[in-house]
Design a protein around this motif. Structure first.
Motif, PDB file in Angstrom:
ATOM      1  N   ALA A   1       0.853  -1.190   0.000  1.00 34.61           N
ATOM      2  CA  ALA A   1       0.000   0.000   0.000  1.00 34.61           C
ATOM      3  C   ALA A   1       0.891   1.243   0.000  1.00 34.61           C
ATOM      4  O   ALA A   1       1.825   1.350   0.793  1.00 34.61           O
ATOM      5  N   MET A   2       0.612   2.154  -0.912  1.00 33.86           N
ATOM      6  CA  MET A   2       1.369   3.391  -1.036  1.00 33.86           C
ATOM      7  C   MET A   2       0.399   4.513  -1.398  1.00 33.86           C
ATOM      8  O   MET A   2      -0.701   4.251  -1.873  1.00 33.86           O
ATOM      9  N   LYS A   3       0.825   5.748  -1.190  1.00 34.95           N
ATOM     10  CA  LYS A   3       0.025   6.868  -1.675  1.00 34.95           C
ATOM     11  C   LYS A   3       0.072   6.863  -3.186  1.00 34.95           C
ATOM     12  O   LYS A   3       1.107   6.552  -3.781  1.00 34.95           O
ATOM     13  N   SER A   4      -1.036   7.179  -3.818  1.00 32.07           N
ATOM     14  CA  SER A   4      -1.048   7.219  -5.276  1.00 32.07           C
ATOM     15  C   SER A   4      -0.203   8.391  -5.763  1.00 32.07           C
ATOM     16  O   SER A   4       0.065   9.328  -5.029  1.00 32.07           O
ATOM     17  N   GLY A   5       0.251   8.300  -7.015  1.00 32.52           N
ATOM     18  CA  GLY A   5       1.073   9.351  -7.602  1.00 32.52           C
ATOM     19  C   GLY A   5       2.261   8.769  -8.340  1.00 32.52           C
ATOM     20  O   GLY A   5       2.364   7.555  -8.530  1.00 32.52           O
ATOM     21  N   THR A   6       3.167   9.631  -8.743  1.00 30.08           N
ATOM     22  CA  THR A   6       4.355   9.209  -9.474  1.00 30.08           C
ATOM     23  C   THR A   6       5.390   8.663  -8.503  1.00 30.08           C
ATOM     24  O   THR A   6       5.702   9.301  -7.500  1.00 30.08           O
ATOM     25  N   LYS A   7       5.921   7.489  -8.816  1.00 25.75           N
ATOM     26  CA  LYS A   7       6.934   6.834  -7.981  1.00 25.75           C
ATOM     27  C   LYS A   7       8.161   6.545  -8.838  1.00 25.75           C
ATOM     28  O   LYS A   7       8.051   6.220 -10.018  1.00 25.75           O
ATOM     29  N   TYR A   8       9.326   6.652  -8.232  1.00 27.79           N
ATOM     30  CA  TYR A   8      10.585   6.324  -8.880  1.00 27.79           C
ATOM     31  C   TYR A   8      11.108   5.045  -8.242  1.00 27.79           C
ATOM     32  O   TYR A   8      11.551   5.053  -7.094  1.00 27.79           O
TER      33      TYR A   8
ATOM     34  N   ALA B   1      19.060  -6.946  -8.104  1.00 27.92           N
ATOM     35  CA  ALA B   1      19.278  -8.355  -7.758  1.00 27.92           C
ATOM     36  C   ALA B   1      20.758  -8.641  -7.984  1.00 27.92           C
ATOM     37  O   ALA B   1      21.357  -8.114  -8.925  1.00 27.92           O
ATOM     38  N   PRO B   2      21.372  -9.479  -7.124  1.00 26.59           N
ATOM     39  CA  PRO B   2      22.782  -9.828  -7.310  1.00 26.59           C
ATOM     40  C   PRO B   2      23.009 -10.494  -8.670  1.00 26.59           C
ATOM     41  O   PRO B   2      22.253 -11.376  -9.073  1.00 26.59           O
ATOM     42  N   GLY B   3      24.039 -10.020  -9.388  1.00 22.97           N
ATOM     43  CA  GLY B   3      24.366 -10.589 -10.685  1.00 22.97           C
ATOM     44  C   GLY B   3      23.571 -10.009 -11.843  1.00 22.97           C
ATOM     45  O   GLY B   3      23.675 -10.476 -12.973  1.00 22.97           O
ATOM     46  N   TYR B   4      22.759  -8.990 -11.574  1.00 18.72           N
ATOM     47  CA  TYR B   4      21.926  -8.359 -12.596  1.00 18.72           C
ATOM     48  C   TYR B   4      22.115  -6.847 -12.561  1.00 18.72           C
ATOM     49  O   TYR B   4      22.413  -6.270 -11.509  1.00 18.72           O
ATOM     50  N   PHE B   5      21.946  -6.215 -13.732  1.00 17.08           N
ATOM     51  CA  PHE B   5      21.982  -4.761 -13.781  1.00 17.08           C
ATOM     52  C   PHE B   5      20.765  -4.206 -13.046  1.00 17.08           C
ATOM     53  O   PHE B   5      19.652  -4.734 -13.207  1.00 17.08           O
ATOM     54  N   PRO B   6      20.926  -3.129 -12.253  1.00 17.33           N
ATOM     55  CA  PRO B   6      19.749  -2.504 -11.641  1.00 17.33           C
ATOM     56  C   PRO B   6      18.912  -1.825 -12.730  1.00 17.33           C
ATOM     57  O   PRO B   6      19.427  -1.472 -13.793  1.00 17.33           O
ATOM     58  N   HIS B   7      17.656  -1.671 -12.460  1.00 17.11           N
ATOM     59  CA  HIS B   7      16.762  -1.041 -13.439  1.00 17.11           C
ATOM     60  C   HIS B   7      15.912   0.006 -12.725  1.00 17.11           C
ATOM     61  O   HIS B   7      15.271  -0.284 -11.720  1.00 17.11           O
ATOM     62  N   ASP B   8      15.935   1.236 -13.255  1.00 17.50           N
ATOM     63  CA  ASP B   8      15.124   2.322 -12.708  1.00 17.50           C
ATOM     64  C   ASP B   8      13.882   2.494 -13.571  1.00 17.50           C
ATOM     65  O   ASP B   8      13.929   2.364 -14.790  1.00 17.50           O
ATOM     66  N   LEU B   9      12.786   2.822 -12.910  1.00 16.32           N
ATOM     67  CA  LEU B   9      11.519   2.948 -13.618  1.00 16.32           C
ATOM     68  C   LEU B   9      10.657   4.001 -12.941  1.00 16.32           C
ATOM     69  O   LEU B   9      10.525   4.015 -11.720  1.00 16.32           O
ATOM     70  N   ARG B  10      10.101   4.904 -13.746  1.00 16.93           N
ATOM     71  CA  ARG B  10       9.137   5.869 -13.223  1.00 16.93           C
ATOM     72  C   ARG B  10       7.751   5.306 -13.488  1.00 16.93           C
ATOM     73  O   ARG B  10       7.415   4.960 -14.627  1.00 16.93           O
ATOM     74  N   VAL B  11       6.952   5.210 -12.439  1.00 14.55           N
ATOM     75  CA  VAL B  11       5.634   4.577 -12.546  1.00 14.55           C
ATOM     76  C   VAL B  11       4.585   5.518 -11.982  1.00 14.55           C
ATOM     77  O   VAL B  11       4.777   6.109 -10.915  1.00 14.55           O
ATOM     78  N   GLN B  12       3.480   5.644 -12.696  1.00  8.55           N
ATOM     79  CA  GLN B  12       2.332   6.391 -12.195  1.00  8.55           C
ATOM     80  C   GLN B  12       1.406   5.392 -11.514  1.00  8.55           C
ATOM     81  O   GLN B  12       0.906   4.477 -12.166  1.00  8.55           O
ATOM     82  N   LEU B  13       1.221   5.544 -10.200  1.00  8.21           N
ATOM     83  CA  LEU B  13       0.348   4.626  -9.454  1.00  8.21           C
ATOM     84  C   LEU B  13      -0.985   5.312  -9.166  1.00  8.21           C
ATOM     85  O   LEU B  13      -1.060   6.195  -8.330  1.00  8.21           O
ATOM     86  N   PRO B  14      -2.038   4.902  -9.865  1.00  8.63           N
ATOM     87  CA  PRO B  14      -3.361   5.426  -9.539  1.00  8.63           C
ATOM     88  C   PRO B  14      -3.929   4.674  -8.331  1.00  8.63           C
ATOM     89  O   PRO B  14      -3.321   3.715  -7.849  1.00  8.63           O
ATOM     90  N   SER B  15      -5.085   5.072  -7.876  1.00 12.53           N
ATOM     91  CA  SER B  15      -5.756   4.333  -6.805  1.00 12.53           C
ATOM     92  C   SER B  15      -6.032   2.921  -7.290  1.00 12.53           C
ATOM     93  O   SER B  15      -6.292   2.705  -8.472  1.00 12.53           O
ATOM     94  N   GLY B  16      -5.935   1.961  -6.378  1.00 12.51           N
ATOM     95  CA  GLY B  16      -6.166   0.571  -6.740  1.00 12.51           C
ATOM     96  C   GLY B  16      -4.856  -0.157  -6.974  1.00 12.51           C
ATOM     97  O   GLY B  16      -3.784   0.353  -6.673  1.00 12.51           O
ATOM     98  N   GLU B  17      -4.945  -1.357  -7.507  1.00 15.44           N
ATOM     99  CA  GLU B  17      -3.759  -2.197  -7.688  1.00 15.44           C
ATOM    100  C   GLU B  17      -3.127  -1.999  -9.061  1.00 15.44           C
ATOM    101  O   GLU B  17      -3.820  -1.976 -10.069  1.00 15.44           O
TER     102      GLU B  17
END
Length: 98
Positions: A58-65, A70-86
């Motif tokens: 559960a998080m506040k809705s809005g833009t999340k960064y 994971a060990p042995g993998y490149f990290p991945h950054d993603l900007r996600v818009q989280l609306p209300s709900g899942e």
């Protein structure tokens, strides 16, 4: 006059309804490869992808960064818009070559 008063009260009452806080919350579900991927939001640990797949966070809705690591993998950054709900984020990390 009486009809106008009833209409005004009805309209005023309609504007006073509130949405319960849990209805405004966003729920982040993560399906990731590899399963031991960890998820961070603005450099704060959110949880492991394995657990977030079973029990969304559960998080506040809005833009999340988000950052996925994971060990042995490149990290991945993603900007996600989280609306209300899942919201489900599906991600497959890229392995670091030997």
């Amino acid at each position: 006059m009486r009809l106008a008063l009833i209409m005004a009260l009805t309209l005023a009452a309609a504007g006073c309804t509130t949405v319960p806080p849990e209805a405004r919350m966003a729920y982040l579900k993560v399906v990731a490869e590899p399963e031991n991927t960890t998820v961070y939001e603005s450099d704060r640990f959110v949880g492991s992808a394995h657990l977030l797949q079973k029990q969304p966070k559960a998080m506040k809705s809005g833009t999340k960064y988000l950052t996925f690591k994971a060990p042995g993998y490149f990290p991945h950054d993603l900007r996600v818009q989280l609306p209300s709900g899942e919201t489900t984020v599906r991600i497959k990390l890229r392995a670091i070559p030997p």
